[in-house]
Design a protein around this motif. Sequence first.
Motif, PDB file in Angstrom:
ATOM      1  N   THR A 159       0.514  -1.077   0.230  1.00 39.23           N
ATOM      2  CA  THR A 159       0.014  -0.031  -0.029  1.00 39.23           C
ATOM      3  C   THR A 159       0.736   0.641  -0.205  1.00 39.23           C
ATOM      4  OG1 THR A 159      -1.696  -1.285   0.908  1.00 39.23           O
ATOM      5  CG2 THR A 159      -1.720   0.639   1.085  1.00 39.23           C
ATOM      6  N   ARG A 160       2.077   1.323   0.662  1.00 35.57           N
ATOM      7  CA  ARG A 160       2.706   2.374   1.041  1.00 35.57           C
ATOM      8  C   ARG A 160       3.486   2.831  -0.152  1.00 35.57           C
ATOM      9  NH1 ARG A 160       4.244   0.144   5.343  1.00 35.57           N
ATOM     10  NH2 ARG A 160       6.140  -0.945   5.116  1.00 35.57           N
ATOM     11  N   GLU A 215       5.206   5.906  -9.471  1.00 32.26           N
ATOM     12  CA  GLU A 215       4.601   5.885 -10.196  1.00 32.26           C
ATOM     13  C   GLU A 215       3.813   5.205 -11.438  1.00 32.26           C
ATOM     14  OE1 GLU A 215       3.955   8.854 -11.858  1.00 32.26           O
ATOM     15  OE2 GLU A 215       5.936  10.152 -10.255  1.00 32.26           O
ATOM     16  N   GLU A 216       2.708   4.658 -11.730  1.00 32.26           N
ATOM     17  CA  GLU A 216       1.996   4.464 -12.111  1.00 32.26           C
ATOM     18  C   GLU A 216       2.722   2.591 -12.965  1.00 32.26           C
ATOM     19  OE1 GLU A 216      -1.415   5.304 -14.214  1.00 32.26           O
ATOM     20  OE2 GLU A 216      -2.444   5.767 -12.409  1.00 32.26           O
ATOM     21  N   LEU A 230       5.120   0.436 -10.941  1.00 33.71           N
ATOM     22  CA  LEU A 230       4.572  -0.271 -10.166  1.00 33.71           C
ATOM     23  C   LEU A 230       3.863  -1.197 -11.135  1.00 33.71           C
ATOM     24  CD1 LEU A 230       2.877   0.175  -7.476  1.00 33.71           C
ATOM     25  CD2 LEU A 230       1.302   0.752  -8.040  1.00 33.71           C
ATOM     26  N   THR A 247       2.188   2.271  -3.270  1.00 31.86           N
ATOM     27  CA  THR A 247       0.952   2.950  -4.252  1.00 31.86           C
ATOM     28  C   THR A 247       1.226   4.311  -4.436  1.00 31.86           C
ATOM     29  OG1 THR A 247      -0.840   2.618  -2.918  1.00 31.86           O
ATOM     30  CG2 THR A 247      -0.704   0.720  -4.415  1.00 31.86           C
ATOM     31  N   ARG A 248       1.766   4.656  -3.279  1.00 37.14           N
ATOM     32  CA  ARG A 248       1.834   5.688  -2.830  1.00 37.14           C
ATOM     33  C   ARG A 248       3.604   6.313  -3.376  1.00 37.14           C
ATOM     34  NH1 ARG A 248      -1.218   4.594   2.285  1.00 37.14           N
ATOM     35  NH2 ARG A 248       0.339   4.726   3.453  1.00 37.14           N
ATOM     36  N   ARG A 249       3.691   5.661  -3.331  1.00 35.30           N
ATOM     37  CA  ARG A 249       5.077   6.771  -3.759  1.00 35.30           C
ATOM     38  C   ARG A 249       5.596   5.960  -4.990  1.00 35.30           C
ATOM     39  NH1 ARG A 249      10.114   3.956  -3.365  1.00 35.30           N
ATOM     40  NH2 ARG A 249       9.467   1.742  -1.812  1.00 35.30           N
TER      41      ARG A 249
END
Length: 418
Positions: A243-244, A250-251, A254, A246-248
């Motif tokens: 989850t962390r 880029e798409e 990821l 996904t915030r850090r």
Amino acid sequence: MTADDSGATPRDVDTGDDAVPGAPDDGSAGDSARGGGGAGDAPADGSAPAGTDPARAASEGAPAAREADDENTIAIRLEQLILGADRRYTPFQAARGAGVSMDLAARFWRAMGFADIGQVKALTEADVLALRRLAGLVEAGLLSEAMAIQVARSTGQTTARLADWQIDSFLEGLTEPQDSGLTRTEITYPLVELLLPELEEFLVYVWRRQLAAATGRVVRAQDDAEMVDRRLAVGFADLVGFTRLTRRLEEEELGELVEAFETTCSDLVAAHGGRLIKTLGDEVLFSADDAGVAAEIGLRLIETMTHDETMPELRVGIAFGTVTTRMGDVFGTTVNLASRLTSIAPKDTVLVDEAFAEELGRIGEAPVSEAEAAAAEKAAEEGTGSPPPPYRFALQPMWQRPVRGLGVVEPWLLSRRD
């Protein structure tokens, strides 16, 4: 009565107005059959919509309209190439031609994942033949109606995901325009024309291989009950802190990380004799008939990810017990327990349940009691006893703890034996 019995063919049947499923709803057939759309759509005769300036529409809309027409033409050609036939029948005509009721045809089509299209003439001879084959299996008593629908659903779901992946990942990379004069769409047609027969043959080959492997697993079951409800080792592998990430990240980064994770897990599970049930982004579910195989897979996953600096930490939970299998998936308390063990496992470790630990001991892969194993080794050295089996794994009991929905469990920490 079938169409052949009555002397009627799909062309002889009047279409109805009931909305029924038929083919993937790409919008092209449906729009043409409806003869128009919402506000602002151009009339069928090509004139400008009411309330617009004809001169302005001609000057501003013509290039866009020509471009849209070109894309629609290529889309239709691609569909004809892939399906191998033209659209000829409405869903009602296809059902009548296959000799099945509209109700059963609709249930088959929906199970395969195709959208409702009303009575648009969008189906081909292949659609009629597919309905006839499924209905024939039911009529011959080889499949019940419910089982035939399950066959349609499982096949549709699996191939839909495969088709999406091939378009999104495979063809997207291959159709990168090399010449500024050609668009991606223009490159796609000849590429699909070349790849289609090869990919079709490869798909059938892999399916036959997988079917042979699955059949082998079933016939090796010890009794009839185990052919459906079998005792398996089931494991989850979960990326820590996803989850962390996904915030850090880029798409694109990821996506590359998830793809690398899934690829690594898939290869390791297959190489060591397990089966990858499904991937869930940051988590994979696998199974194995043998507890020793599952233990090896779990530890290999941890070891591989630990040595990859681009990957986050991993945790694995494995349970052993009765598992219900349906449509390639697994269900039951054993699966739930494996999931709970994964959620409480420390990073870079494998936690197993008590039944899994006992099974490893039963098959001689790990001593359930290290004290007993040490005593046996000492007795063998002194010549007063037989040496213990060459254990591959070690088990360390952890503190008992309550697990949501499953009561109190005693996890065991799995490791390699020194």
